[in-house]
Design an enzyme around this catalytic site. Structure first.
Site, PDB file in Angstrom:
ATOM      1  N   TYR A 334       0.855  -1.188   0.000  1.00  0.00           N
ATOM      2  CA  TYR A 334       0.000   0.000   0.000  1.00  0.00           C
ATOM      3  C   TYR A 334       0.894   1.242   0.000  1.00  0.00           C
ATOM      4  O   TYR A 334       1.745   1.406   0.873  1.00  0.00           O
ATOM      5  CB  TYR A 334      -0.889  -0.026   1.230  1.00  0.00           C
ATOM      6  CG  TYR A 334      -2.031   0.984   1.270  1.00  0.00           C
ATOM      7  CD1 TYR A 334      -2.162   1.998   0.335  1.00  0.00           C
ATOM      8  CD2 TYR A 334      -3.011   0.903   2.259  1.00  0.00           C
ATOM      9  CE1 TYR A 334      -3.208   2.909   0.380  1.00  0.00           C
ATOM     10  CE2 TYR A 334      -4.072   1.796   2.315  1.00  0.00           C
ATOM     11  CZ  TYR A 334      -4.167   2.798   1.377  1.00  0.00           C
ATOM     12  OH  TYR A 334      -5.201   3.700   1.422  1.00  0.00           O
ATOM     13  N   CYS A 335       0.722   2.125  -0.993  1.00  0.00           N
ATOM     14  CA  CYS A 335       1.428   3.401  -1.055  1.00  0.00           C
ATOM     15  C   CYS A 335       2.942   3.173  -0.989  1.00  0.00           C
ATOM     16  O   CYS A 335       3.502   2.460  -1.817  1.00  0.00           O
ATOM     17  CB  CYS A 335       0.916   4.325   0.040  1.00  0.00           C
ATOM     18  SG  CYS A 335       1.535   6.029  -0.058  1.00  0.00           S
ATOM     19  N   LEU A 336       3.618   3.730  -0.012  1.00  0.00           N
ATOM     20  CA  LEU A 336       5.059   3.535   0.117  1.00  0.00           C
ATOM     21  C   LEU A 336       5.389   2.061   0.318  1.00  0.00           C
ATOM     22  O   LEU A 336       6.442   1.587  -0.126  1.00  0.00           O
ATOM     23  CB  LEU A 336       5.589   4.373   1.284  1.00  0.00           C
ATOM     24  CG  LEU A 336       7.058   4.242   1.655  1.00  0.00           C
ATOM     25  CD1 LEU A 336       7.960   4.452   0.450  1.00  0.00           C
ATOM     26  CD2 LEU A 336       7.415   5.226   2.759  1.00  0.00           C
TER      27      LEU A 336
END
Length: 604
Positions: A334-336
């Site tokens: 998720y994301c980073l």
């Protein structure tokens, strides 16, 4: 409601006891703030720059762009003069009973002026329209700042909007009708309570103003938030590995590993039972493991992005094999966490000739950037001067304070995430509502100095991850083009942190089969959208043309949550079924109850 005919609320005198109590709290917190300021000044001079956003440079650039185009300035001034004259004529006509059309209207969806008094009270309507006219004037005068280099032009436009938002009459107690009503009805107690809230926030923020977004006492991690049952089955210096208790008799043979970002805490995926992606995945028959990152401090200052890969997903793979006997997993980033997952896939594809590249059988990416050539509005915070300032600040403590990161994200949606709370908490004197999402958003995490410097410079500033063999991790030059792992990309159409057209770039880079899905809404709501909510929609498309707009034009829209679409996709890569696995019953003993102690550790 106040009207121009004089229907004002009844005026009340201040409550002496309430005033006395409020002023007592104000004095108490004011003393704390003053004492801390004196101690800080006496102990050391901060190495952090006095102007970390380099606003002085932005102001000078704005002045240059205005002066460079006198014809645009003259045209905008003429338009403003004629519009103001029309507004004054309309005000006079309304005072005599006419109903002229407004000169200017707020943008659709601008909730600041939703109170009917902004339209029905002549004086307030005039103030509102004058503000909107001046906002348009400033925007026109700045224009596209075409005499500036693109990055500075973007900064000028962004900070001009910040100034416009700050100057809104909704933020002024003398022009906000809801605040005026509350002041008259409470005898000014709302403003005194607001001052108390302000002092409490400054005390909590060690002299910095950070409006509370929610009731911090309403939630406790592991009790009424992040409550999906499970066990911590392993931990190292950077993470705890949580295994969740199954709810089905059989489970997919291949475990599911979730790699969350460490900019925020993982329980965004496990807020409440009704909107928990983790709980839902468990109920679909997945053996779910989640990495719970530690909230770092000065002891972790030297931890790098490389450490997060080695001690995060790579260590987790070895521990999951020990717990379940399985040598491969389906993974979500998720994301980073997705950026780290992509880096890990590229690393595995080349390490020892790629012998372990199948340890991750499929990869899912939630709102993940792998190409940072266009990061949207986040770019206003990324340049050599600002990164150097961040590094100087981190050098003092060994980490970036979580509040600094949160402040940057909040500025991207200032009206919703800053000014609405200023009005509610300080002008209306109200306590913020108990809201699980905003509690999570306020549960800040720190960034280790070495890791964050590496991430900002190599990803955001120089975009090395997108360049073949330009980035080295654990001694290996990595190239995303070598990734053959089947991949599922989920992006969000209104994402202001990971713009979907930028995340789409990975579809043109990875060598393996890619499925791209676009969700409605933003960075959080586009992901946390359970089927039971029956909200939003999503788009799918089999073809992956080079341009994202071309993909969207041909994509098929589906109503509701994308979660079942993903589950069908990952189900094809789950390698059959086995009896349900209990956490702690395999090769890893249970250490403590989920969600574990790492996630419960709060900054400050």
């Amino acid at each position: 409601m106040m009207t121009q005919q004089g229907d004002f609320p009844e005026v009340h005198f201040p409550d002496a006891a309430a005033m006395s109590e409020a002023f007592g709290h104000i004095a108490e917190h004011g003393g704390h703030i003053l004492a801390e300021a004196v101690n800080n000044a006496a102990s050391h001079a901060s190495a952090a720059p006095a102007d970390p956003l380099h606003i002085a440079d932005v102001a000078m650039a704005a002045a240059r762009t205005v002066m460079a185009n006198p014809f645009r300035l003259a045209s905008a001034q003429t338009d403003l003069w004629f519009d103001c004259a029309k507004l004054w004529r309309n005000a006079a006509r309304r005072a005599m009973g006419a109903t002229p059309l407004p000169v200017i209207l707020p943008d659709q969806g601008d909730r600041r002026f939703s109170n009917p008094d902004w339209t029905e009270v002549l004086a307030l309507d005039s103030v509102k329209q004058m503000y909107l006219l001046w906002s348009r004037f400033l925007t026109q005068v700045i224009g596209d700042a075409d005499n500036l280099e693109p990055h500075m032009a973007h900064k000028v436009q962004f900070h001009t909007r910040q100034m416009i938002d700050a100057a809104a009459p909704t933020n002024n107690p003398l022009t906000n009708p809801e605040v005026l009503r509350a002041t008259l009805e409470s005898g000014g107690l709302n403003l005194v309570k607001g001052l108390r809230h302000l002092m409490e926030d400054m005390d909590r923020g060690h002299g910095k103003i950070s409006p509370r977004m929610t009731d911090f006492d309403a939630f406790k991690v592991g009790q009424n938030i992040a409550t999906t049952p499970g066990k911590v089955v392993y931990q190292n210096e950077l993470m705890q590995l949580v295994q969740y208790t199954p709810t089905t008799a059989t489970v997919s043979k291949r475990p599911l590993l979730i790699v969350p970002p460490w900019i925020n805490k993982f329980y965004i995926l496990d807020l409440r039972e009704k909107n928990s992606f983790i709980k839902w995945a468990v109920d679909q028959g997945h053996t779910v493991f989640v990495i719970s990152w530690i909230n770092p401090d000065e002891r972790h200052a030297a931890k790098t992005f490389e450490n997060y890969m080695l001690e995060g997903p790579l260590d987790a793979l070895a521990r999951i094999e020990k717990a379940t006997g399985e040598t491969s997993v389906n993974a979500i980033g998720y994301c980073l966490g997705g950026t780290l997952l992509a880096s890990t896939l590229a690393y595995l594809s080349v390490k020892d000739g790629g012998k372990d590249k199948d340890r991750i059988a499929s990869a899912t990416f939630f709102t993940t950037m792998t190409d940072f050539s266009d990061v949207g509005e986040m770019s206003v915070f990324i340049d050599e001067e600002q990164i150097a300032g961040i590094e100087a600040s981190m050098a003092e403590k060994g980490y970036l304070d979580g509040s600094a990161m949160a402040a940057s994200f909040n500025m991207l949606r200032a009206n919703d995430l800053i000014w609405s709370f200023v009005v509610n908490n300080y002008l209306l004197g109200k306590d913020p509502h108990a809201f699980d999402l905003l509690y999570w958003n306020s549960d800040n995490t720190r960034m280790p100095a070495a890791m964050h410097s590496f991430y900002l410079r190599n990803m955001y500033l120089n975009n090395l991850l997108a360049k073949p063999d330009a980035l080295t991790l654990a001694g290996e030059k990595i190239d995303l083009r070598r990734i053959e792992t089947p991949s599922f990309f989920l992006s969000a159409r209104e994402d202001h942190i990971a713009p979907w057209k930028s995340t789409y770039a990975a579809t043109q880079t990875f060598a393996g089969p890619v499925k791209f899905v676009l969700s409605a809404s933003g960075h959080i709501a586009g992901v946390i959208n359970p089927p039971s909510a029956n909200k939003y929609c999503y788009w799918t498309g089999a073809d992956l043309p080079a341009e994202p707009d071309g993909w969207l034009a041909a994509a098929q829209r589906a109503e509701g949550s994308w979660w079942p679409e993903w589950n069908r996709w990952v189900g094809e890569r789950s390698d059959g079924e086995v009896p349900a696995r209990q956490p702690g019953a395999g090769g890893l003993p249970a250490l403590e109850e989920a969600p574990g102690s790492y996630v419960a550790r709060r900054a400050g």
